[in-house]
Design an enzyme around this catalytic site. Structure first.
Site: not given
Ligand code: DGL
Length: 274
Positions: A6-7, A69, A161, A193, A195
Site C-alpha cells: 500500500d501507499s 491500495c 489521517e 479507497c 481510508h
Molecule cells: N491507499 C490509497 C487508495 O486506496 C489512499 C491513500 C493514498 O492516496 O495514498 O487509493
C-alpha cells in the site's frame, strides 16, 4: 507468505479483513510511506513504485501479493501481473468490489468514490462494464444498461489521517462529495479507497437506506475464499504460522501510530529502504 502492498497504512483496512477471516497465514505488509499519498501521482510514477514494492515482497518470500491500495490497483495491477505472469500471484482490490456491487445493485445505478488517481484511471468504470453480465435487471428494466457515476474525493484521505472522522468538516465534505451521487439516485456505492471504511457509517447515513455501500476492503477479503477453492495450488504454497511483519519506507512512528488505529491492534512498523 501473503504480502500486502500500500501507499502507507491505509491498506491495513484491507489486511484487517483478511486477518479476521484467515488468521492462520503468515503476512508481510509494506507501506510506502515515503511516497504517500499515491492518490495525486501520475500513472507512470505509480507503476514504477509498485514494481519496486512488488520486487521487495518477492524477495521476502511472498507467494501471493495483494495490492491493497485502490489507486495502485487501478493503475498498476495489469502492469505487474503481466510482468510476473502468476509467479507470484498478484491480486488487486477492484474486481471483488465490482462483482459484489453488480450482484447487489437493484437498478444498475452505481456510484464510485476514490482518490483523484483512481477516478482519473476510469478503472472501476471499465471493470463494471466488463463484468456487467453479473447484473440482473428487473423485468421492467430488462434492456437498461448499468450507469456508473464517479466522484473523486481528494480531501477525505487527509481528514481521516488527521483523525477527523466524526468532525463537522468531514461531514460537510462528505455531503458535498456525495450530493451528485444522491441526485443520480445511485443504489449501490463502491468505497474505492483504503481510508473510506473508517467513514462508512457516515457515508451510509448520508446515502440513506436505498443505497447499498460496498467496501472494497471487505469485498477483497470475502472473495479470497473462492479464489483459494479455484486455485488450491496457490493456497498450498502459503505458510501458516500466523506471523505478521509490518514494513514502512519512512516515518515508522507515524506508521505505527496510525497503522494501529487502521488495523485495530497495536503494531510496530520497521523502516526499510526499497
Ligand atoms: N491507499 C490509497 C487508495 O486506496 C489512499 C491513500 C493514498 O492516496 O495514498 O487509493
Amino acid at each position: 507468505m501473503i504480502g500486502f502492498l500500500d501507499s502507507g497504512f491505509g491498506g491495513l483496512t484491507v489486511m484487517k479483513e483478511y486477518l479476521k477471516k484467515y488468521p492462520e497465514y503468515d503476512y508481510i505488509y509494506l507501506g510506502d510511506q515515503a511516497n504517500a499519498p499515491y492518490g495525486p501521482h501520475s500513472t507512470e510514477r505509480i507503476n514504477g513504485l509498485v514494481l519496486k514494492n512488488v520486487e521487495f515482497l518477492i524477495e521476502k518470500g511472498c507467494k501471493m501479493i495483494i495490492i491493497a491500495c485502490n489507486t495502485a490497483s487501478a493503475d498498476a495491477l495489469r502492469v505487474v501481473q503481466q510482468k510476473y505472469k502468476g509467479k507470484p500471484t498478484i491480486l488487486g482490490v477492484l474486481v471483488p468490489a465490482v462483482e459484489e456491487t453488480l450482484q447487489k445493485t437493484r437498478f444498475g445505478n452505481i456510484g464510485v468514490i476514490g482518490t483523484r488517481g483512481t477516478i482519473k484511471s476510469n478503472a472501476y468504470a471499465r471493470e463494471l462494464e466488463k463484468y456487467s453480465v453479473l447484473y440482473t435487471p428487473t423485468e421492467k428494466r430488462a434492456n437498461e444498461k448499468i450507469k456508473v457515476y464517479q466522484q473523486a474525493c481528494p480531501l477525505l484521505v487527509p481528514l481521516v489521517e488527521e483523525g477527523m472522522i466524526k468532525d463537522t468538516v468531514s461531514r460537510m465534505m462528505l455531503k458535498k462529495y456525495l450530493r451528485p451521487l444522491k441526485h443520480a439516485h445511485v443504489d449501490a456505492l463502491i468505497l474505492g479507497c483504503t481510508h473510506y471504511p473508517l467513514l462508512q457509517k457516515e457515508i451510509e447515513r448520508i446515502m440513506g437506506k436505498n443505497c447499498t455501500v460496498i467496501s472494497s476492503a471487505k469485498a477483497a477479503a470475502d472473495a479470497i475464499g473462492d479464489y483459494f477453492r479455484n486455485h488450491p495450488d496457490v493456497e498450498k504454497q502459503l505458510s501458516r504460522k500466523g506471523g505478521r511483519t509490518y514494513y514502512t519506507t519512512d516515518c515508522p512512528e507515524r506508521f505505527s501510530n496510525l497503522g494501529s488505529k487502521f488495523l485495530g491492534q497495536k503494531i510496530e512498523g520497521i523502516k526499510v529502504d526499497v
